[in-house]
Each structure stands twice: as structure tokens, then as C-alpha cells.
Design a protein around this motif. Structure first.
Motif, mmCIF file in Angstrom:
data_model
loop_
_atom_site.group_PDB
_atom_site.id
_atom_site.type_symbol
_atom_site.label_atom_id
_atom_site.label_comp_id
_atom_site.label_asym_id
_atom_site.label_seq_id
_atom_site.Cartn_x
_atom_site.Cartn_y
_atom_site.Cartn_z
ATOM 1 N N MET A 1 0.850 -1.183 0.000
ATOM 2 C CA MET A 1 0.000 0.000 0.000
ATOM 3 C C MET A 1 0.896 1.247 0.000
ATOM 4 N N ALA A 2 0.580 2.187 -0.846
ATOM 5 C CA ALA A 2 1.378 3.401 -0.987
ATOM 6 C C ALA A 2 1.087 4.388 0.150
ATOM 7 N N LYS A 3 2.125 5.044 0.604
ATOM 8 C CA LYS A 3 1.950 6.110 1.592
ATOM 9 C C LYS A 3 1.200 7.269 0.953
ATOM 10 N N ALA A 4 0.681 8.134 1.805
ATOM 11 C CA ALA A 4 -0.033 9.309 1.316
ATOM 12 C C ALA A 4 0.478 10.525 2.068
ATOM 13 N N TYR A 5 0.407 11.656 1.409
ATOM 14 C CA TYR A 5 0.858 12.912 1.992
ATOM 15 C C TYR A 5 -0.271 13.921 1.950
ATOM 16 N N TRP A 6 -0.506 14.529 3.088
ATOM 17 C CA TRP A 6 -1.513 15.576 3.252
ATOM 18 C C TRP A 6 -0.721 16.871 3.174
ATOM 19 N N VAL A 7 -1.018 17.680 2.186
ATOM 20 C CA VAL A 7 -0.330 18.944 1.978
ATOM 21 C C VAL A 7 -1.328 20.069 2.210
ATOM 22 N N PRO A 52 4.953 32.319 -1.070
ATOM 23 C CA PRO A 52 5.547 32.145 0.263
ATOM 24 C C PRO A 52 4.458 31.991 1.340
ATOM 25 N N GLN A 53 3.741 30.861 1.284
ATOM 26 C CA GLN A 53 2.637 30.594 2.196
ATOM 27 C C GLN A 53 3.027 29.509 3.200
ATOM 28 N N ARG A 54 2.464 29.631 4.406
ATOM 29 C CA ARG A 54 2.649 28.574 5.395
ATOM 30 C C ARG A 54 2.216 27.256 4.759
ATOM 31 N N THR A 55 3.044 26.229 4.928
ATOM 32 C CA THR A 55 2.786 24.919 4.344
ATOM 33 C C THR A 55 3.011 23.854 5.402
ATOM 34 N N VAL A 56 2.150 22.838 5.401
ATOM 35 C CA VAL A 56 2.285 21.712 6.321
ATOM 36 C C VAL A 56 2.266 20.436 5.491
ATOM 37 N N LEU A 57 3.202 19.529 5.781
ATOM 38 C CA LEU A 57 3.301 18.246 5.092
ATOM 39 C C LEU A 57 3.186 17.138 6.140
ATOM 40 N N ILE A 58 2.180 16.268 5.958
ATOM 41 C CA ILE A 58 1.922 15.187 6.908
ATOM 42 C C ILE A 58 1.911 13.870 6.152
ATOM 43 N N GLU A 59 2.613 12.875 6.687
ATOM 44 C CA GLU A 59 2.680 11.551 6.064
ATOM 45 C C GLU A 59 1.705 10.594 6.758
ATOM 46 N N PHE A 60 1.023 9.787 5.946
ATOM 47 C CA PHE A 60 0.138 8.734 6.426
ATOM 48 C C PHE A 60 0.513 7.439 5.716
ATOM 49 N N ASP A 61 0.082 6.327 6.268
ATOM 50 C CA ASP A 61 0.382 5.040 5.650
ATOM 51 C C ASP A 61 -0.459 4.763 4.409
ATOM 52 N N SER A 62 -1.558 5.516 4.216
ATOM 53 C CA SER A 62 -2.409 5.315 3.045
ATOM 54 C C SER A 62 -3.323 6.520 2.856
ATOM 55 N N VAL A 63 -3.898 6.620 1.678
ATOM 56 C CA VAL A 63 -4.896 7.664 1.405
ATOM 57 C C VAL A 63 -6.080 7.485 2.346
ATOM 58 N N GLU A 64 -6.499 6.251 2.544
ATOM 59 C CA GLU A 64 -7.642 5.989 3.409
ATOM 60 C C GLU A 64 -7.382 6.479 4.829
ATOM 61 N N GLN A 65 -6.169 6.259 5.328
ATOM 62 C CA GLN A 65 -5.823 6.718 6.675
ATOM 63 C C GLN A 65 -5.831 8.246 6.743
#
Length: 96
Positions: A1-7, A52-65
Motif C-alpha cells: 500500500m502506498a503512503k499518502a501525503y496531506w499537503v 511564500p505561504q505557510r505549508t504543512v506536510l503530513i505523512e500517512f500510511d495510506s490515502v484511506e488513513q
């Protein structure tokens, strides 16, 4: 299962106090749902049409998660605190 990133990018922040209150609730809610905050803050540098905007990058184990984290009651409580305090763009992207 591919990881997912919430940007998340913040177009505007009109209420820094609401953002601070949101951060206190959202961090634990995201972590409880399996998310790992990898980066947050202003870009060190932007290219092309980058903003130049505030950015947050969060990793999850899947899109579903990632989707379940966003839709969770705990995260929705955090969003309620932020309501009207910022305009954001959130995207969930599957890794390659």
C-alpha cells in the motif's frame, strides 16, 4: 500500500489566535490517526509561481488513513476552532 501525503497551504491567516488553538488540537488528532508531521512553516525558498505561504506536510500510511484522519471527530473539533481564522488548501496525494 502506498503512503499518502496531506499537503496544506495557508492562503491567508486572519486570526493567529484561532490558528494557535487549532494547532493545539489538530496535532494530537492527526497523530492519534497515524499521521506524522514532516514539515511545517514558511517555505525556505519558492520557485516559478510558488507563493511564500505557510505549508504543512503530513505523512500517512495510506490515502484511506489520511481521509479518516481528516474526517475524524477529533480533527473536526480542531477545524471548528479554526473556522474563519484561515483560508487553506488541503490536498491528499498518494506516493509513487
Amino acid at each position: 500500500m502506498a503512503k499518502a501525503y496531506w499537503v496544506a497551504t495557508y492562503r491567508t491567516i486572519s486570526n493567529p489566535d484561532a490558528l494557535a488553538a487549532y494547532a493545539k488540537l489538530s496535532g494530537p488528532a492527526i497523530a492519534a490517526a497515524g499521521g506524522r508531521i514532516l514539515a511545517r512553516g514558511l517555505p525556505a525558498h519558492v520557485y516559478e509561481a510558488g507563493l511564500p505561504q505557510r505549508t504543512v506536510l503530513i505523512e500517512f500510511d495510506s490515502v484511506e488513513q489520511a481521509r479518516a484522519a481528516h474526517d475524524s471527530p477529533a480533527y473536526q473539533d480542531a477545524l471548528a476552532v479554526l473556522a474563519g481564522g484561515a483560508e487553506r488548501d488541503i490536498r491528499i496525494v498518494e506516493s509513487v
